[in-house]
Design a protein around this motif. Structure first.
Motif, mmCIF file in Angstrom:
data_model
loop_
_atom_site.group_PDB
_atom_site.id
_atom_site.type_symbol
_atom_site.label_atom_id
_atom_site.label_comp_id
_atom_site.label_asym_id
_atom_site.label_seq_id
_atom_site.Cartn_x
_atom_site.Cartn_y
_atom_site.Cartn_z
ATOM 1 N N ARG A 177 -35.962 18.425 46.043
ATOM 2 C CA ARG A 177 -36.502 19.449 46.750
ATOM 3 C C ARG A 177 -36.396 19.135 48.084
ATOM 4 N N ILE A 178 -35.905 20.021 48.827
ATOM 5 C CA ILE A 178 -35.629 19.776 50.608
ATOM 6 C C ILE A 178 -36.806 20.407 51.449
ATOM 7 N N ILE A 179 -37.685 19.762 52.202
ATOM 8 C CA ILE A 179 -38.770 20.289 52.896
ATOM 9 C C ILE A 179 -38.479 19.809 54.298
ATOM 10 N N GLU A 234 -28.977 19.862 57.618
ATOM 11 C CA GLU A 234 -27.826 20.828 56.964
ATOM 12 C C GLU A 234 -26.783 19.928 56.490
ATOM 13 N N LYS A 235 -26.256 18.779 56.826
ATOM 14 C CA LYS A 235 -25.081 18.340 56.494
ATOM 15 C C LYS A 235 -25.256 17.619 55.080
ATOM 16 N N TYR A 236 -26.512 17.393 54.898
ATOM 17 C CA TYR A 236 -27.004 16.657 53.480
ATOM 18 C C TYR A 236 -27.386 17.745 52.379
ATOM 19 N N LYS A 279 -29.172 19.363 46.974
ATOM 20 C CA LYS A 279 -29.319 20.666 46.061
ATOM 21 C C LYS A 279 -28.738 20.191 44.857
ATOM 22 N N GLU A 280 -27.574 19.731 44.882
ATOM 23 C CA GLU A 280 -26.645 19.428 43.523
ATOM 24 C C GLU A 280 -27.253 18.463 42.646
ATOM 25 N N GLU A 302 -31.033 7.124 43.597
ATOM 26 C CA GLU A 302 -32.203 6.889 42.991
ATOM 27 C C GLU A 302 -32.972 7.921 42.331
ATOM 28 N N LYS A 303 -32.407 9.195 42.157
ATOM 29 C CA LYS A 303 -33.281 10.265 41.954
ATOM 30 C C LYS A 303 -34.398 10.741 42.384
#
Length: 312
Positions: free
Chosen positions: A112-114, A100-102, A107-108, A87-88
């Motif tokens: 943005r991961i918080i 971590e496993k995701y 990232k690809e 769903e972007k």
């Protein structure tokens, strides 16, 4: 109020709404994002199809950035992690485990991961595995909490990592935001005050409990089980703490709280439900729209920090 976090997320103000289970659905998330902050959908233990529908509804109401909070202990976490990509969704925040496993997949996809963390060790680990920022959440927060206060946790994490730090826990006004910036944070995450907004779908009984709360009105249950939770004191917290002191089993305590958050948020049962709220509830005195709240917070912060060079 431009900081590393507003630039990273493409938002106007460095104010993020907490991804609160049952509370943070699309009406609230869209209203916060539209008002210039970052609204979050709280996935909690909901299935992936519910999260996907929530994302679609937010997109109908705003074209501004928003995010999803994933509780990694959820049985649907794997599926929701894929929904984020499909769903972007621009931003994901995580709790109750390690994402971590995701990371590679997200990232690809440019997400943005918080992660939300409660210790220096967790912050360092999240930075090593590619997090874009971290939320340092002190024990003043509502819901599941760690042991360290925001005042001492935030500067230690700021010193330990090179990625931006977002402060959470006990923040409900411009004074709290200004203090967080002085500690080195570059944004704040707030939950309790956003519960008491007009767009939040939580039952009015829940909101009224927050609006009437005093400084001493939160209690922490579950310390003996290793799962501490902060909520406003009521019949449920009184009975839980009594049984906890008596040493009843973890299973019996869990039965007491099963479905209790839903009872409070949806049904308005503020006696036997879990009215999760932070210690900042005592600062929340007025119900207002998300736009008005964010404007108030920005003005209060500006009055304190303008000219200091802490933000542009």
């Amino acid at each position: 109020m431009k900081t590393e976090v507003t630039k990273l997320l493409g938002i106007e103000y460095p104010i993020i709404q907490g991804g609160m289970a049952w509370v943070a659905e699309y009406h609230l998330a869209a209203a916060v994002s539209e008002a210039g902050g970052l609204g979050l959908i709280g996935a909690a233990s909901a299935p992936a199809d519910w999260v996907r529908e929530q994302v679609h509804q937010v997109k109908k109401l705003t074209d501004k950035p928003f995010g999803v909070n994933i509780m990694l202990m959820s049985p649907y976490a794997d599926e929701i992690a894929k929904v984020i990509v499909e769903e972007k969704v621009p931003v994901v925040t995580t709790g109750a485990g390690s994402p971590e496993k995701y990371m590679k997949m997200w990232k690809e996809a440019g997400v943005r991961i918080i992660p939300v963390i409660a210790s220096v060790a967790q912050a360092r680990r999240m930075e090593r595995c590619g997090a874009d920022a971290v939320v340092a959440e002190g024990c003043e927060s509502g819901g599941h909490i760690g042991e360290t206060t925001t005042m001492v946790l935030v500067p230690q994490i700021v010193d330990a990592v090179n990625i931006p730090v977002i402060a959470a826990g006990g923040i409900a006004d411009g004074r709290g935001i200004a203090a967080a910036f002085m500690l080195g944070a570059r944004a704040v995450q707030m939950g309790t005050h956003f519960v008491a907004t007009t767009e939040c779908w939580a039952h009015q009984n829940y909101k009224d409990m927050i609006l009437k709360a005093r400084d001493i009105d939160t209690k922490v249950t579950g310390r003996s089980t290793g799962h501490p939770v902060r909520a406003l004191r009521n019949q449920m917290t009184k009975e839980y703490l009594k049984k906890e002191a008596e040493g009843v089993s973890f299973e019996e305590l869990e039965k007491m709280t099963l479905g209790s958050l839903r009872r409070a948020v949806v049904d308005g049962d503020v006696k036997t439900g879990s009215v999760m709220a932070g210690q900042s509830a005592g600062l929340v005195k007025e119900q207002m729209s998300c736009y008005d709240l964010i404007q108030k917070l920005v003005k209060e912060t500006d009055d304190l920090l303008k000219g200091t060079g802490i933000y542009e």
